[in-house]
Every structure is written in structure tokens, then in C-alpha cells.
Design a protein around this motif. Structure first.
Motif, short mmCIF file in Angstrom:
data_model
loop_
_atom_site.label_atom_id
_atom_site.label_comp_id
_atom_site.label_asym_id
_atom_site.label_seq_id
_atom_site.Cartn_x
_atom_site.Cartn_y
_atom_site.Cartn_z
N HIS A 50 0.83 -1.21 0.00
CA HIS A 50 0.00 0.00 0.00
C HIS A 50 0.86 1.26 0.00
O HIS A 50 0.59 2.20 -0.75
CB HIS A 50 -0.93 0.00 1.22
N GLU A 95 2.41 1.70 -3.42
CA GLU A 95 1.41 2.16 -4.39
C GLU A 95 1.10 3.64 -4.22
O GLU A 95 1.05 4.40 -5.19
CB GLU A 95 0.13 1.35 -4.21
N VAL A 96 0.92 4.07 -3.00
CA VAL A 96 0.61 5.48 -2.74
C VAL A 96 1.81 6.38 -3.05
O VAL A 96 1.64 7.49 -3.53
CB VAL A 96 0.14 5.65 -1.27
N SER A 97 3.01 5.91 -2.78
CA SER A 97 4.19 6.74 -3.03
C SER A 97 4.45 6.91 -4.52
O SER A 97 5.13 7.86 -4.93
CB SER A 97 5.42 6.15 -2.35
N ILE A 109 2.06 7.41 -6.81
CA ILE A 109 0.99 8.19 -7.44
C ILE A 109 1.52 9.45 -8.14
O ILE A 109 1.15 9.71 -9.27
CB ILE A 109 -0.11 8.54 -6.42
#
Length: 63
Positions: free
Chosen positions: A44, A47-49, A51
Motif C-alpha cells: 500500500h 502504491e501510494v508513493s 501516485i
């Protein structure tokens, strides 16, 4: 002016509870944040880093 405010605040009953409530909210918020950081999965976070690095074409297609 500060003397007026200080005198006015001292005359209020129960005024000491407001700083305690603020401290409690602060402590609870950062405790929950600390717990979330250590329980978040590495997938997670990865994935967020990523964006901000994605192409605009990919993000426009999902809208």
C-alpha cells in the motif's frame, strides 16, 4: 488588552478543561496515526508513493 483577556479567562468556570480536551485529542490523533503507520502494508505504501510519478494519460482514463 492582554490583561483584560487573562482576567476574563480566569473568571470563567471550568476553563481548565479545554486545554485537557485539546491535549487528549492531540494524543489520540497521533496514537492512531502511529498505529496506522506501523500496520500499513508495504504494498500500500509503495502504491501510494508512486501516485505522483504516474503519467497523466493513466490518471485521465480512470476519470
Amino acid at each position: 488588552m492582554l490583561k483584560f483577556i487573562k482576567g476574563h479567562m480566569e473568571s470563567m468556570e471550568g476553563i481548565a478543561t479545554y486545554p485537557m480536551i485539546s491535549l487528549l485529542i492531540f494524543f489520540v490523533f497521533f496514537t492512531i496515526l502511529f498505529w496506522w503507520v506501523f500496520t500499513a502494508t508495504k504494498e500500500h505504501i509503495k502504491e501510494v508513493s508512486n501516485i505522483p510519478l504516474e503519467d497523466d494519460d493513466k490518471t485521465n482514463l480512470t476519470k
